[in-house]
Design a protein around this motif. Structure first.
Motif, PDB file in Angstrom:
ATOM      1  N   SER A  18      46.828   1.913  31.684  1.00 21.73           N
ATOM      2  CA  SER A  18      46.683   2.589  32.980  1.00 21.73           C
ATOM      3  C   SER A  18      45.222   2.652  33.389  1.00 21.73           C
ATOM      4  CB  SER A  18      47.274   3.998  32.904  1.00 21.73           C
ATOM      5  OG  SER A  18      48.656   3.973  32.626  1.00 21.73           O
ATOM      6  N   ASP A  19      44.354   2.947  32.439  1.00 21.71           N
ATOM      7  CA  ASP A  19      42.920   3.014  32.737  1.00 21.71           C
ATOM      8  C   ASP A  19      42.397   1.646  33.179  1.00 21.71           C
ATOM      9  OD1 ASP A  19      42.954   5.670  31.997  1.00 21.71           O
ATOM     10  OD2 ASP A  19      42.054   5.341  30.026  1.00 21.71           O
ATOM     11  N   GLU A  20      42.847   0.580  32.521  1.00 26.11           N
ATOM     12  CA  GLU A  20      42.383  -0.767  32.871  1.00 26.11           C
ATOM     13  C   GLU A  20      42.877  -1.166  34.256  1.00 26.11           C
ATOM     14  OE1 GLU A  20      43.685  -3.201  29.642  1.00 26.11           O
ATOM     15  OE2 GLU A  20      42.050  -2.592  28.318  1.00 26.11           O
ATOM     16  N   ILE A  21      44.111  -0.813  34.587  1.00 26.88           N
ATOM     17  CA  ILE A  21      44.641  -1.106  35.923  1.00 26.88           C
ATOM     18  C   ILE A  21      43.882  -0.312  36.975  1.00 26.88           C
ATOM     19  CG2 ILE A  21      46.648  -0.827  37.432  1.00 26.88           C
ATOM     20  CD1 ILE A  21      48.388  -1.453  34.964  1.00 26.88           C
ATOM     21  N   ALA A  22      43.680   0.974  36.721  1.00 30.37           N
ATOM     22  CA  ALA A  22      42.947   1.812  37.674  1.00 30.37           C
ATOM     23  C   ALA A  22      41.539   1.285  37.892  1.00 30.37           C
ATOM     24  CB  ALA A  22      42.908   3.258  37.188  1.00 30.37           C
ATOM     25  N   SER A  23      40.885   0.834  36.830  1.00 28.63           N
ATOM     26  CA  SER A  23      39.542   0.284  36.947  1.00 28.63           C
ATOM     27  C   SER A  23      39.537  -0.976  37.803  1.00 28.63           C
ATOM     28  CB  SER A  23      38.986  -0.030  35.553  1.00 28.63           C
ATOM     29  OG  SER A  23      37.729  -0.650  35.633  1.00 28.63           O
ATOM     30  N   ALA A  24      40.513  -1.863  37.575  1.00 29.13           N
ATOM     31  CA  ALA A  24      40.587  -3.113  38.347  1.00 29.13           C
ATOM     32  C   ALA A  24      40.851  -2.832  39.820  1.00 29.13           C
ATOM     33  CB  ALA A  24      41.676  -4.011  37.772  1.00 29.13           C
ATOM     34  N   VAL A  25      41.734  -1.875  40.098  1.00 26.10           N
ATOM     35  CA  VAL A  25      42.056  -1.514  41.482  1.00 26.10           C
ATOM     36  C   VAL A  25      40.844  -0.889  42.166  1.00 26.10           C
ATOM     37  CG1 VAL A  25      43.364   0.167  42.839  1.00 26.10           C
ATOM     38  CG2 VAL A  25      44.543  -1.298  41.192  1.00 26.10           C
ATOM     39  N   TYR A  26      40.216   0.048  41.494  1.00 28.67           N
ATOM     40  CA  TYR A  26      39.042   0.724  42.058  1.00 28.67           C
ATOM     41  C   TYR A  26      37.932  -0.280  42.355  1.00 28.67           C
ATOM     42  CZ  TYR A  26      34.948   3.767  42.348  1.00 28.67           C
ATOM     43  OH  TYR A  26      33.780   4.376  42.753  1.00 28.67           O
ATOM     44  N   ASP A  27      37.650  -1.146  41.388  1.00 26.07           N
ATOM     45  CA  ASP A  27      36.560  -2.108  41.578  1.00 26.07           C
ATOM     46  C   ASP A  27      36.881  -3.112  42.685  1.00 26.07           C
ATOM     47  OD1 ASP A  27      34.808  -1.014  39.751  1.00 26.07           O
ATOM     48  OD2 ASP A  27      35.519  -2.233  38.083  1.00 26.07           O
ATOM     49  N   ALA A  28      38.156  -3.482  42.827  1.00 26.90           N
ATOM     50  CA  ALA A  28      38.527  -4.387  43.914  1.00 26.90           C
ATOM     51  C   ALA A  28      38.261  -3.734  45.265  1.00 26.90           C
ATOM     52  CB  ALA A  28      39.998  -4.777  43.786  1.00 26.90           C
ATOM     53  N   LEU A  29      38.610  -2.467  45.401  1.00 26.87           N
ATOM     54  CA  LEU A  29      38.322  -1.747  46.643  1.00 26.87           C
ATOM     55  C   LEU A  29      36.820  -1.621  46.870  1.00 26.87           C
ATOM     56  CD1 LEU A  29      40.973   1.121  46.655  1.00 26.87           C
ATOM     57  CD2 LEU A  29      40.583  -0.517  48.504  1.00 26.87           C
TER      58      LEU A  29
END
Length: 240
Positions: free
Chosen positions: A53-64
């Motif tokens: 979950s942390d890795e997905i959240a990081s990828a989503v946040y950084d994409a934004l």
């Protein structure tokens, strides 16, 4: 269309978490490339759901953070009215501006599309209310909203990860890396009075669907093969 929210009606806010915004697809694809897999696949094959979950959240946040150029600002003036004007995800991207609440709703929409369990967290600061985004790493609330301060603090001790969603926007000191946004979110949650937490998925179950709850527009008939070719190209980019 101007949309307004009456502060305190926390469950209604889930209708403004606009998972149906088609312009979020480029953000999702950028996050998948950074992650090296699909979101559901990452969760399904992980032995550590919190880490995944942390890795997905990081990828989503950084994409934004990388793919958009949004400036942080206060809400549009509407003196004499009790409601706050809300910008949906597509409006934030198009107008390139958002409040703390607009940005929390935008990040929440992308987290929902990435198979996480998004939350919106409200705090009372010295200058008024402040909204954070966040996600649950275990079970959600079991209902759309909680306003019990002790229960919110218990959740913030581990099951609910707060994110300073303003970090995806240009503001004082520039944009924030994901780790800095997590640190700012935790610091705010520790230092300020918790008011409420919105569990977006629980609100969905209670009937609070996106204001644009219609299905996404289908692809034109002639565009289907082009779309599939693009998806295959992105898949080969990931595995290659």
């Amino acid at each position: 269309m101007t949309r307004k929210w009456r502060p305190g009606d926390f469950a209604e806010l889930a209708t403004f978490v606009d998972r149906n915004e088609p312009n979020l697809d480029e953000i999702l694809n950028a996050a998948r490339r950074a992650l090296g897999s699909g979101f559901g696949d990452k969760l399904a094959h992980s032995e550590d759901i919190k880490l995944a979950s942390d890795e997905i959240a990081s990828a989503v946040y950084d994409a934004l953070r990388v793919e958009t150029e949004i400036r942080y600002d206060y809400e549009p003036p509407n003196h004499g009215e009790a409601e706050q004007i809300i910008r949906l995800a597509g409006e934030v991207k198009e107008q390139r501006v958002g409040t703390c609440l607009d940005l929390a709703l935008l990040l929440g929409a992308v987290l929902e599309l990435a198979h996480l369990k998004p939350a919106v967290i409200f705090l009372e600061t010295e200058t008024g209310w402040h909204a954070l985004s966040g996600y649950f790493v275990g079970d959600g609330l079991g209902g759309p909203v909680i306003e019990d301060q002790d229960e919110i603090r218990r959740l913030l001790d581990g099951l609910l990860v707060p994110i300073e969603s303003g970090g995806i926007a240009v503001r004082r000191g520039g944009k924030r890396q994901f780790r800095a946004a997590l640190d700012e979110g935790r610091e705010a949650a520790q230092n300020y009075l918790p008011i409420a937490v919105l569990d977006v998925l629980a609100a969905r179950d209670a009937g609070y669907l996106p204001v644009r709850s219609e299905a996404r527009e289908p692809l034109p008939q002639g565009a289907v093969l082009d779309y599939l070719a693009q998806q295959m190209k992105e898949w080969f980019d990931i595995v290659g």
